[in-house]
Scaffold this motif. Sequence first.
Motif, short mmCIF file in Angstrom:
data_model
loop_
_atom_site.label_atom_id
_atom_site.label_comp_id
_atom_site.label_asym_id
_atom_site.label_seq_id
_atom_site.Cartn_x
_atom_site.Cartn_y
_atom_site.Cartn_z
N ALA A 77 30.65 30.76 50.42
CA ALA A 77 30.60 32.04 49.71
C ALA A 77 30.48 33.21 50.66
O ALA A 77 31.13 34.24 50.51
CB ALA A 77 29.44 32.05 48.72
N GLN A 78 29.63 33.05 51.66
CA GLN A 78 29.41 34.16 52.58
C GLN A 78 30.67 34.46 53.38
O GLN A 78 30.97 35.61 53.69
CB GLN A 78 28.25 33.81 53.53
N LEU A 81 32.93 36.49 51.17
CA LEU A 81 32.44 37.85 50.99
C LEU A 81 32.57 38.68 52.26
O LEU A 81 32.95 39.85 52.21
CB LEU A 81 30.99 37.82 50.52
N LEU A 98 42.08 45.46 46.37
CA LEU A 98 42.03 44.03 46.65
C LEU A 98 41.81 43.23 45.37
O LEU A 98 40.83 43.44 44.67
CB LEU A 98 40.91 43.73 47.64
N VAL A 99 42.72 42.30 45.12
CA VAL A 99 42.63 41.43 43.95
C VAL A 99 42.23 40.04 44.42
O VAL A 99 42.82 39.51 45.35
CB VAL A 99 44.01 41.36 43.26
N LEU B 67 43.75 45.78 34.97
CA LEU B 67 42.93 45.38 36.10
C LEU B 67 41.47 45.56 35.72
O LEU B 67 41.08 46.59 35.16
CB LEU B 67 43.25 46.30 37.27
N HIS B 72 30.07 46.13 43.26
CA HIS B 72 28.79 45.53 43.65
C HIS B 72 28.34 46.09 44.97
O HIS B 72 29.12 46.61 45.75
CB HIS B 72 28.90 44.01 43.72
N PRO B 75 24.50 42.38 47.00
CA PRO B 75 23.66 41.36 46.39
C PRO B 75 23.92 40.06 47.13
O PRO B 75 24.68 40.01 48.10
CB PRO B 75 24.16 41.28 44.97
N ASN B 76 23.30 39.05 46.65
CA ASN B 76 23.48 37.71 47.17
C ASN B 76 24.96 37.31 47.09
O ASN B 76 25.59 37.45 46.06
CB ASN B 76 22.61 36.84 46.26
N ALA B 77 25.49 36.81 48.20
CA ALA B 77 26.91 36.45 48.25
C ALA B 77 27.28 35.44 47.18
O ALA B 77 28.31 35.54 46.52
CB ALA B 77 27.28 35.91 49.62
N GLN B 78 26.42 34.46 47.01
CA GLN B 78 26.73 33.41 46.04
C GLN B 78 26.74 33.97 44.62
O GLN B 78 27.53 33.54 43.78
CB GLN B 78 25.70 32.27 46.16
N VAL B 80 27.62 37.02 43.74
CA VAL B 80 28.89 37.72 43.58
C VAL B 80 30.01 36.72 43.32
O VAL B 80 30.83 36.88 42.41
CB VAL B 80 29.23 38.55 44.82
N LEU B 81 30.03 35.68 44.12
CA LEU B 81 31.13 34.73 44.01
C LEU B 81 31.08 33.96 42.69
O LEU B 81 32.11 33.73 42.06
CB LEU B 81 31.11 33.76 45.19
N GLN B 84 32.30 36.22 40.06
CA GLN B 84 33.76 36.31 40.15
C GLN B 84 34.42 35.11 39.48
O GLN B 84 35.41 35.25 38.75
CB GLN B 84 34.21 36.36 41.62
N LEU B 98 41.61 40.67 38.79
CA LEU B 98 40.29 41.19 39.16
C LEU B 98 40.35 41.88 40.53
O LEU B 98 40.75 41.27 41.52
CB LEU B 98 39.28 40.05 39.22
N VAL B 99 39.93 43.13 40.54
CA VAL B 99 39.90 43.91 41.77
C VAL B 99 38.45 44.05 42.22
O VAL B 99 37.60 44.40 41.40
CB VAL B 99 40.48 45.31 41.51
N VAL B 100 38.17 43.78 43.47
CA VAL B 100 36.78 43.90 43.92
C VAL B 100 36.57 45.17 44.72
O VAL B 100 37.44 45.62 45.45
CB VAL B 100 36.33 42.70 44.78
N ARG B 101 35.41 45.71 44.58
CA ARG B 101 35.09 46.96 45.25
C ARG B 101 33.61 46.99 45.64
O ARG B 101 32.75 47.33 44.82
CB ARG B 101 35.36 48.11 44.29
N PRO B 102 33.32 46.62 46.87
CA PRO B 102 31.94 46.78 47.32
C PRO B 102 31.67 48.27 47.49
O PRO B 102 32.56 49.01 47.89
CB PRO B 102 31.92 46.10 48.70
N PHE B 117 38.18 56.09 42.89
CA PHE B 117 38.71 54.73 42.72
C PHE B 117 39.17 54.51 41.27
O PHE B 117 40.28 54.03 41.02
CB PHE B 117 37.61 53.74 43.11
#
Lengths: 341, 341
Positions: A77-78, A81, A98-99, B67, B72, B75-78, B80-81, B84, B98-102, B117
Amino acid sequence: MASSNKTPTINDVARVAGVSKKTVSRVINRSALIKKDTREKIEAVIADLGYVPNPQARALALRRNFLLGLLHDNPNAQTVLNFQEGVLDAIRTTEFALVVRPVDRHSPKMLDDIRHFLEQQRLYGVLILPPISENDELAALCREMGCGYVRMGSAMLDDEEHVVASNDREMVESAVDYLVESGHRKIGLIKGPEGFRSAYERAEGFMGAMLKHGLEVAPRAIAQGTYRFDSGVVAAGELLDSKDRPTAIFCSNDEMAAGALHAARQRDIHVPRDLSIIGFDDSPIAAHIWPPLTTVGWPIREMGKAAALKLVAPADEAAQRARFPAQLVKRLSVARPAVEN
Amino acid sequence: MASSNKTPTINDVARVAGVSKKTVSRVINRSALIKKDTREKIEAVIADLGYVPNPQARALALRRNFLLGLLHDNPNAQTVLNFQEGVLDAIRTTEFALVVRPVDRHSPKMLDDIRHFLEQQRLYGVLILPPISENDELAALCREMGCGYVRMGSAMLDDEEHVVASNDREMVESAVDYLVESGHRKIGLIKGPEGFRSAYERAEGFMGAMLKHGLEVAPRAIAQGTYRFDSGVVAAGELLDSKDRPTAIFCSNDEMAAGALHAARQRDIHVPRDLSIIGFDDSPIAAHIWPPLTTVGWPIREMGKAAALKLVAPADEAAQRARFPAQLVKRLSVARPAVEN
DNA sequence: CTGAAAGCGCTTACAG
DNA sequence: CTGAAAGCGCTTACAG
């Protein structure tokens, strides 16, 4: 403002600047065929109006979306990310987004699913993470569909423009060197799963280094893992229960190294006094278990950034890089063996 | 096939079916105003031609993209994943992506960045993870921009249609109940960072439970953490070095619990014999450290799926759910205290 | 170096 | 319940 409070379009810009919208389109697309004066005038109007080109309209006209896809299957996971962060570093100030698309490596429909996904979303390009980055059919599919792609891997899987790669093999060699320098001679290996290029590279690096040092690798000093924690517990158990057990184990990733630590603890074998362990990835767990794990860390975020740049700004200097050296991170899980052997 | 090997458009479908494209559009959009026969005929042609509506064209015409965005911050990577994955469970067979946007919670420009955005990508809706999900200004921005949104949180932050929430407070209560049942009376708390709703909820749950059991919480039994591993080491150190140290510590997340384990080890305090520890999150590290950590796990993937459904299929039964009970995961880091106190 | 016309593949009122 | 016309906001040949 000539128009109301609606968001301005290319027509508004053209009208205010007193040019045709085609000319505005030229400055948006950085065409060279445009007089400096004209460009500057239009740029001023764009700034003044706060005009932002509509990506949907561009996508329709260009038959191409300003979207990058991230294809991955079940990696750490890391890692995913960090890679995402790197990609975002590259595209944050652009019109790209980013999709993400997790896929199922074991599904017979995987390629069809991806084909459908690429067809529907008309992605500008995709970034592919290991292990599916090693799938040559997938790369061929991207080429066939006219979709840009960059593969992340443990070795040069493709041309430089299509790869960001770490040097796993060399790094495992230097990890073994370090163990040997620390006095170890009986060193075990926990391999990653069959069919993973990274597992292959790491195992090759291990065998090469042992050979280089003139050290024997008995079959019972090698155990098979799956990159999962549990497999590390089992595999290390086998090594530790064998006669003439190793004084050090190289684990092909950190999860399995954490498992090896459990196996040692279950047997009251103290790490690092009675057993040294090295992992691979430098994932967060490596620093958070006890003892903190000596491991190999690779610059995943940088790799993500470079991979994205290869797609969206291939001329950029940072986009030229294809090789990303990993490095050994020394913590507390390695010590001289209690008894020289 | 009437046309060449190009991908078929709505016009091809209309021509082959002998209807207007508007009628085809009606079946694509599941309009009720269409005769059953007509619909079935058109559906047959669509299947025959392998027609897939072009999302870019629809996006342009509808002024809305298909979309979903995932916002996020750190947070914890796991988490987030997993989230997702849940979102993808919901949209995999749809036209959505799904578009991600940290984002950077500490940037003064964060809201402007997000506004830009949303403006540019014209997202259908956004999913917001904690801690920024707790930002009411962000939710207001989404409403203002006509962008759907769902917030994930540790409590009901908003209306049910805009929230997927866990019951952190109750869960911490039951964690404390469990410690008390196990014979602990001197129980310490490591808090999460100020300003995080989850930290607040967990601390409140802790205090409420202690009160319920008639147990005192001395100020020296509470330490401040940041949700990071290192802060857990420091905070637990304070608790363990205080006079009358606790026999158990509730840590507001797993990372800090792993840190607490380190602090105990540095002081030769055996877990769980001399000290019991409970964490929160059930992240992978919880199962992979030693001893395996008793913790609170929440159904993140399901929450992600429900959150996405609230946006893309609000009528779906699974989209109605807003509350997602977490549960205590018992492993090996809790035992009866060596000395009853 | 710049522009007028047509088109990308859909949907939206407006009729009927 | 169905259709003809116009439009979403851009770009692409083709001229000039």
